[in-house]
Motif scaffolding. Structure first.
Motif, mmCIF file in Angstrom:
data_model
loop_
_atom_site.group_PDB
_atom_site.id
_atom_site.type_symbol
_atom_site.label_atom_id
_atom_site.label_comp_id
_atom_site.label_asym_id
_atom_site.label_seq_id
_atom_site.Cartn_x
_atom_site.Cartn_y
_atom_site.Cartn_z
ATOM 1 N N ARG A 64 0.657 -1.159 -0.071
ATOM 2 C CA ARG A 64 0.157 0.040 -0.117
ATOM 3 C C ARG A 64 0.960 1.347 0.033
ATOM 4 N N ILE A 65 1.921 1.186 0.899
ATOM 5 C CA ILE A 65 3.019 2.408 0.870
ATOM 6 C C ILE A 65 3.366 2.708 -0.637
ATOM 7 N N VAL A 66 3.811 1.492 -1.069
ATOM 8 C CA VAL A 66 4.645 1.634 -2.628
ATOM 9 C C VAL A 66 3.290 2.441 -3.540
ATOM 10 N N GLU A 67 2.051 1.871 -3.404
ATOM 11 C CA GLU A 67 1.168 2.369 -4.344
ATOM 12 C C GLU A 67 0.945 3.646 -4.034
ATOM 13 N N LEU A 68 0.790 4.063 -2.708
ATOM 14 C CA LEU A 68 0.560 5.488 -2.576
ATOM 15 C C LEU A 68 1.814 6.234 -2.961
ATOM 16 N N GLU A 69 2.876 6.124 -3.063
ATOM 17 C CA GLU A 69 4.037 6.778 -3.266
ATOM 18 C C GLU A 69 4.208 7.026 -4.603
ATOM 19 N N THR A 70 3.560 5.781 -5.629
ATOM 20 C CA THR A 70 3.378 6.032 -6.785
ATOM 21 C C THR A 70 2.457 7.019 -7.468
ATOM 22 N N LYS A 71 1.440 6.912 -6.528
ATOM 23 C CA LYS A 71 0.341 7.927 -6.832
ATOM 24 C C LYS A 71 0.704 9.467 -6.472
ATOM 25 N N LEU A 72 1.421 9.517 -5.398
ATOM 26 C CA LEU A 72 2.064 10.865 -4.972
ATOM 27 C C LEU A 72 2.845 11.533 -6.118
ATOM 28 N N GLN A 73 3.888 10.493 -6.703
ATOM 29 C CA GLN A 73 4.622 10.844 -7.860
ATOM 30 C C GLN A 73 3.899 11.526 -8.862
ATOM 31 N N GLU A 74 2.747 10.510 -9.184
ATOM 32 C CA GLU A 74 1.886 11.179 -10.517
ATOM 33 C C GLU A 74 1.437 12.228 -10.143
ATOM 34 N N LYS A 75 0.758 12.807 -8.960
ATOM 35 C CA LYS A 75 0.078 13.810 -8.727
ATOM 36 C C LYS A 75 1.182 15.236 -8.623
ATOM 37 N N GLN A 76 2.364 14.694 -8.406
ATOM 38 C CA GLN A 76 3.294 15.843 -8.305
ATOM 39 C C GLN A 76 3.550 15.958 -9.685
ATOM 40 N N GLN A 77 3.691 15.092 -10.614
ATOM 41 C CA GLN A 77 3.923 15.427 -11.872
ATOM 42 C C GLN A 77 2.886 16.250 -12.663
ATOM 43 N N LEU A 78 1.744 15.644 -12.227
ATOM 44 C CA LEU A 78 0.622 16.357 -12.973
ATOM 45 C C LEU A 78 0.606 18.038 -12.413
ATOM 46 N N ARG A 79 0.844 18.041 -11.221
ATOM 47 C CA ARG A 79 0.892 19.539 -10.524
ATOM 48 C C ARG A 79 1.847 20.308 -11.286
ATOM 49 N N ASN A 80 3.117 19.603 -11.714
ATOM 50 C CA ASN A 80 3.969 20.388 -12.428
ATOM 51 C C ASN A 80 3.671 20.724 -13.957
#
Length: 245
Positions: free
Chosen positions: A31-47
């Motif tokens: 679950r931690i790995v999945e959340l970290e992956t989603k966080l990276q995707e959201k950060q990329q989207l924010r950029n």
């Protein structure tokens, strides 16, 4: 006294509990790995959204003056036609009308010459030249300044762009790291010039022009910030994200 069977039973229970614990740990880690992956995707989207916001802002800033000029041209054309119709019976008035239009055209040509780029920058290197002194009163730029609040108001996530420019221009950032001009450092000026365009750069250049009692080092910082902003704009434009100011 505990028997062998009792001890074995306890060990089996411990093993079962350990197995359940390991399974739960595996689920949590996954679950931690999945959340970290989603966080990276959201950060990329924010950029991407930050860059899109900057592109839209700069496009709007380019279109507004064009629209204003087109409206003025349309109004002047209409007024000219009306005056031309009213003066049809008086050749002297017609001559005066045509003469006035001719004079306005000459003045516009002179103003266009004054508005031509004063400094030619290589967008991949800092140019050491400083802008020429304008023929207009240079003191008109003495009180001009840009604040971080103005930058943030124009681009809410300006800090993200600031961080990107620092990462891209570490050498220049370190060179001017402890040098502040009117409350902004090198990178904040680069962000401002990317947002507000050449006019903001020219005003700061005139303000700190060495021949106008300005500072040579401040002038170098302004020129360096302008070059950084144009590098960023050119790189972003090639990716289809930003068109400069």
């Amino acid at each position: 006294m505990e028997t062998i069977a009792q001890i074995k039973s306890q060990l089996e229970q411990i093993e079962r509990q350990e197995k359940v614990n390991q399974q739960e740990q595996a689920k949590v880690n996954q679950r931690i790995v999945e959340l970290e992956t989603k966080l990276q995707e959201k950060q990329q989207l924010r950029n991407q959204l930050d860059e899109e916001a900057l592109r839209l802002y700069t496009q709007a800033e380019e279109l507004r003056p064009k629209l204003s000029k087109l409206k003025r041209i349309a109004n002047l054309s209409q007024e000219f036609l009306e005056l031309h119709a009213e003066c049809q019976d008086n050749q002297d008035l017609l001559n005066t009308l045509y003469s006035s239009v001719s004079n306005i055209s000459v003045e516009d040509d002179q103003q266009t010459a004054l508005n031509q780029p004063i400094i030619s920058l290589d967008t991949y290197a800092v140019v050491s030249e400083t802008p020429e002194i304008p023929e207009t009163n240079p003191n008109s730029y003495a009180n001009y300044s840009i604040s971080i609040d103005e930058i943030r108001q124009a681009l809410p996530n300006a800090e993200k762009m600031y961080q990107q420019l620092v990462a891209r221009n570490l050498e220049e950032y370190k060179t001017y790291q402890n040098y502040i001009v009117d409350g902004l450092d090198l990178i904040w000026y680069a962000v401002a010039f990317a947002l507000f365009g050449r006019s903001s750069y020219l005003k700061m250049s005139f303000k700190y022009h060495p021949d106008l009692d300005g500072s040579e080092k401040a002038m170098q910082l302004i020129n360096t910030a302008w070059a950084i902003s144009q590098n960023f704009v050119e790189d972003s434009t090639s990716k289809g994200t930003v068109k400069s100011l």
